[in-house]
Structure formats: C-alpha cells, structure tokens
Write a protein that holds these residues in place. Sequence first.
Motif, short mmCIF file in Angstrom:
data_model
loop_
_atom_site.label_atom_id
_atom_site.label_comp_id
_atom_site.label_asym_id
_atom_site.label_seq_id
_atom_site.Cartn_x
_atom_site.Cartn_y
_atom_site.Cartn_z
N GLY A 20 0.84 -1.19 0.00
CA GLY A 20 0.00 0.00 0.00
C GLY A 20 0.86 1.23 0.00
N PRO A 21 0.49 2.25 -0.78
CA PRO A 21 1.33 3.44 -0.89
C PRO A 21 1.26 4.30 0.36
CG PRO A 21 -0.72 3.76 -2.08
CD PRO A 21 -0.72 2.32 -1.63
N LEU A 22 2.34 4.99 0.66
CA LEU A 22 2.34 5.95 1.73
C LEU A 22 1.51 7.16 1.33
CD1 LEU A 22 6.10 6.01 2.74
CD2 LEU A 22 4.24 4.95 4.00
N GLN A 23 0.86 7.76 2.31
CA GLN A 23 0.15 9.01 2.05
C GLN A 23 1.14 10.15 2.25
OE1 GLN A 23 -3.20 9.16 1.04
NE2 GLN A 23 -2.67 7.01 0.76
N PRO A 24 1.34 11.03 1.28
CA PRO A 24 2.33 12.10 1.43
C PRO A 24 1.93 13.07 2.53
CG PRO A 24 0.96 12.46 -0.50
CD PRO A 24 0.62 11.09 0.00
N VAL A 25 2.91 13.56 3.25
CA VAL A 25 2.67 14.55 4.29
C VAL A 25 2.76 15.93 3.67
CG1 VAL A 25 3.46 15.50 6.48
CG2 VAL A 25 3.61 13.05 6.07
N THR A 26 1.61 16.54 3.49
CA THR A 26 1.57 17.89 2.95
C THR A 26 0.90 18.76 4.01
OG1 THR A 26 -0.52 17.31 1.87
CG2 THR A 26 1.47 17.17 0.55
N PRO A 27 1.65 19.53 4.74
CA PRO A 27 1.07 20.31 5.83
C PRO A 27 -0.11 21.13 5.35
CG PRO A 27 3.46 20.47 5.85
CD PRO A 27 3.08 19.78 4.58
N PRO A 28 -1.33 20.80 5.82
CA PRO A 28 -2.53 21.49 5.36
C PRO A 28 -2.66 22.87 5.99
CG PRO A 28 -3.10 19.90 7.04
CD PRO A 28 -1.64 19.73 6.80
N SER A 29 -3.35 23.73 5.28
CA SER A 29 -3.61 25.06 5.83
C SER A 29 -5.03 25.10 6.37
CB SER A 29 -3.42 26.13 4.75
OG SER A 29 -4.30 25.89 3.68
N ALA A 30 -5.29 26.03 7.26
CA ALA A 30 -6.62 26.22 7.82
C ALA A 30 -6.75 27.67 8.21
CB ALA A 30 -6.81 25.32 9.06
N PRO A 31 -7.98 28.20 8.26
CA PRO A 31 -8.16 29.61 8.61
C PRO A 31 -7.56 29.96 9.96
CG PRO A 31 -10.18 28.67 7.73
CD PRO A 31 -9.23 27.53 7.92
N SER A 32 -7.52 28.98 10.89
CA SER A 32 -7.07 29.29 12.24
C SER A 32 -5.56 29.30 12.39
CB SER A 32 -7.65 28.27 13.22
OG SER A 32 -7.28 26.96 12.84
N ALA A 33 -4.81 28.77 11.40
CA ALA A 33 -3.36 28.71 11.52
C ALA A 33 -2.74 28.55 10.14
CB ALA A 33 -2.95 27.54 12.41
N PRO A 34 -1.58 29.16 9.93
CA PRO A 34 -0.92 29.02 8.63
C PRO A 34 -0.31 27.63 8.47
CG PRO A 34 0.48 30.19 10.16
CD PRO A 34 -0.83 29.99 10.86
N ASP A 240 1.81 21.38 24.31
CA ASP A 240 2.52 21.62 23.06
C ASP A 240 1.73 22.58 22.18
OD1 ASP A 240 4.76 20.43 21.11
OD2 ASP A 240 2.89 20.64 19.98
N ALA A 241 2.39 23.62 21.70
CA ALA A 241 1.70 24.66 20.93
C ALA A 241 1.19 24.14 19.59
CB ALA A 241 2.65 25.85 20.71
N ASP A 242 1.96 23.31 18.90
CA ASP A 242 1.51 22.79 17.61
C ASP A 242 0.30 21.88 17.79
OD1 ASP A 242 3.47 24.15 16.26
OD2 ASP A 242 4.79 22.42 15.99
N PHE A 243 0.30 21.08 18.85
CA PHE A 243 -0.86 20.24 19.14
C PHE A 243 -2.09 21.11 19.38
CE2 PHE A 243 -3.61 18.23 22.35
CZ PHE A 243 -3.96 17.06 21.69
N SER A 244 -1.95 22.14 20.17
CA SER A 244 -3.09 23.02 20.46
C SER A 244 -3.60 23.69 19.19
CB SER A 244 -2.68 24.08 21.49
OG SER A 244 -2.33 23.47 22.71
N SER A 245 -2.69 24.08 18.31
CA SER A 245 -3.08 24.69 17.04
C SER A 245 -3.86 23.70 16.18
CB SER A 245 -1.85 25.18 16.30
OG SER A 245 -2.19 25.66 15.00
N ASP A 246 -3.38 22.46 16.12
CA ASP A 246 -4.06 21.45 15.32
C ASP A 246 -5.41 21.07 15.93
OD1 ASP A 246 -2.10 21.38 13.38
OD2 ASP A 246 -1.05 19.66 14.25
N MET A 247 -5.49 21.09 17.25
CA MET A 247 -6.78 20.82 17.90
C MET A 247 -7.80 21.89 17.52
SD MET A 247 -7.07 18.07 20.00
CE MET A 247 -8.07 18.45 21.46
N ALA A 248 -7.40 23.14 17.55
CA ALA A 248 -8.32 24.23 17.19
C ALA A 248 -8.77 24.11 15.74
CB ALA A 248 -7.64 25.57 17.45
N ALA A 249 -7.82 23.80 14.85
CA ALA A 249 -8.16 23.67 13.44
C ALA A 249 -9.06 22.46 13.20
CB ALA A 249 -6.89 23.55 12.60
N ALA A 250 -8.79 21.35 13.92
CA ALA A 250 -9.61 20.16 13.77
C ALA A 250 -11.03 20.40 14.29
CB ALA A 250 -8.97 19.00 14.53
N ARG A 251 -11.14 21.17 15.37
CA ARG A 251 -12.47 21.50 15.90
C ARG A 251 -13.28 22.28 14.86
NH1 ARG A 251 -10.80 23.55 20.14
NH2 ARG A 251 -11.15 21.81 21.58
#
Length: 282
Positions: A20-34, A240-251
């Motif tokens: 099975g192919p790997l899924q590429p890691v492309t850092p996604p953007s969201a309105p709440s964080a660059p 962790d700040a990155d975790f908190s940022s991703d939590m906000a964007a995921a919410r």
Amino acid sequence: MRVATRVVLLSSLLAGCASGPLQPVTPPSAPSAPARAVPELRPGVPAGYLGRALPDSLALLPPPPAKGSPAFARDQAVSRASQKLRGTPRYALASSDADLRFPHVAGTFACALGVPISQQDTPRLYLLLQRSMVDAGLATYAAKDHYKRTRPFVYYKEATCAPADEAALRTDGSYPSGHTAIGWTWALLLTELSPDQADALLARGRAFGENRLICNAHWQSDVLQGRAVAAGALARLHADADFSSDMAAARAEISGLRGSSVPASGCEAEAAALKQVIPGVE
C-alpha cells in the motif's frame, strides 16, 4: 529497545507492514493557523509532537501481573473468553482495528463522531491523528522494553487476527498495549473536540482497545494500563503549541462538516459488531 528501533517499528506500522502506498505529508492550511513544516519519521510518515518529552510508562505503571498470581489468572480467563468471539462480526471489526495504516485507521472514529475523517475532508484532524498516534505509541515503550511481557498468542501457541504482524509482535512487549494507548488517546481528544458525541467516542475507544483481546494480541491488564499511558500522553500533548493549534483547526473542521454523511452501511455493521461483548469483561 533503543529509541531509533522503536521509531522504525512504529513508522512501519503507520506506513503499513503490508502493501500500500504511503500518504504524502503535505502540511494542510486552515483559517485558524498558517501551513507549517511538519517533521517526519521517514518520508511520508509525520513525527509526533513530543519528541523525547514523552511520559515515562515505566514510572507510571505498576509491574504486569506475575505468572501464578490471581491477577494473571484473571488475565487468562478473559483471554480464553475473548477467543469465543472468533468468526463473529466483532472479530472482523477487531481484525480491522488491528490495522494501524493510514488512511485506513483514520476512519476508526468516523461513525462515533458523525463526521467523515480523511486527508481530503479533514486534513488537520487527519494530521492530528497521525502525530498523536506516534506519541501515544512510543510512550508505551519504556515499560514494554523493561518487562518484555509475552503476548497471549505466543503463550498459548495460537494465531492472531493479523498473521502478517505476528513476527514483529513476538519480539514487541505486550505490556502495556500500544494499540490501546493510541485508541484511547484518540477517543479522549475527539471527545474534547466534539463533546456532544462523548459517549459514542469513548465507547468506540474502549472497544478499540478491547479488540486487542479478541485478536489474541494482549492481556486485559495490558489494555487497562494502555489507557493510563494514553491519559499521560494527552496531558503532555496539551502543553505543546503545535498540538493546540491542530486541535483548534480540527475542531473547526468538525464543526464545518457536522451533518455530512458517513457511510450508513459501514456504521450499521460497526454498531452490530460492537453489541457483541467479551464474556466476563466489565
């Protein structure tokens, strides 16, 4: 087991031991964080948030039950009871839950959440699950490496629900359960993101761990202490700040997709499977 070896083992699970192919890691953007650069364990496999700042499972947990003890007798009884579910829909679900490869595993909580989870629909939630999986999984290894507990399928000379993984599991300590730590970490963080679905999410997280009993890969005490590691990992993640940022964007992603359809047939089958419980497990 050295840190580098642990990383290779976990990244192989993340990327897939089978084809099975790997899924590429492309850092996604969201309105709440660059968009930001995301570190990788290896190409296509994002690293966790915590690095070496993991909870110490050896310090956190008591020793596993000793052979001949009443606690080990309990583990044995639950193990034997769990094998009565072989060939049932719950066993099929357990076999599916054993597969930690993305994108497959990303959909584990989609029915409980009521929102589709994928790299396309919820890119920041998808990344959050990938990275927190690494932290929760690696956090189990201080105790795993110290105790080197034999897994039930090895103890009883039986098979698991994932034959392709058995060679690796034979040399990977049973205590505590890494799958359980991952699933319970996800259940807890998703409950924070979508509290109205808390009961369904926590029930699915519990089942994810208990499916390791059905798969013959873990003892009950492994599963119970996997939840403790998950709680410790999530507490660290919140600093962790990155975790908190991703939590906000995921919410925000979840809120935006609330009401979107999740495949009904798959959710009905999952619900039916979850009604089958392991005899004697409270």
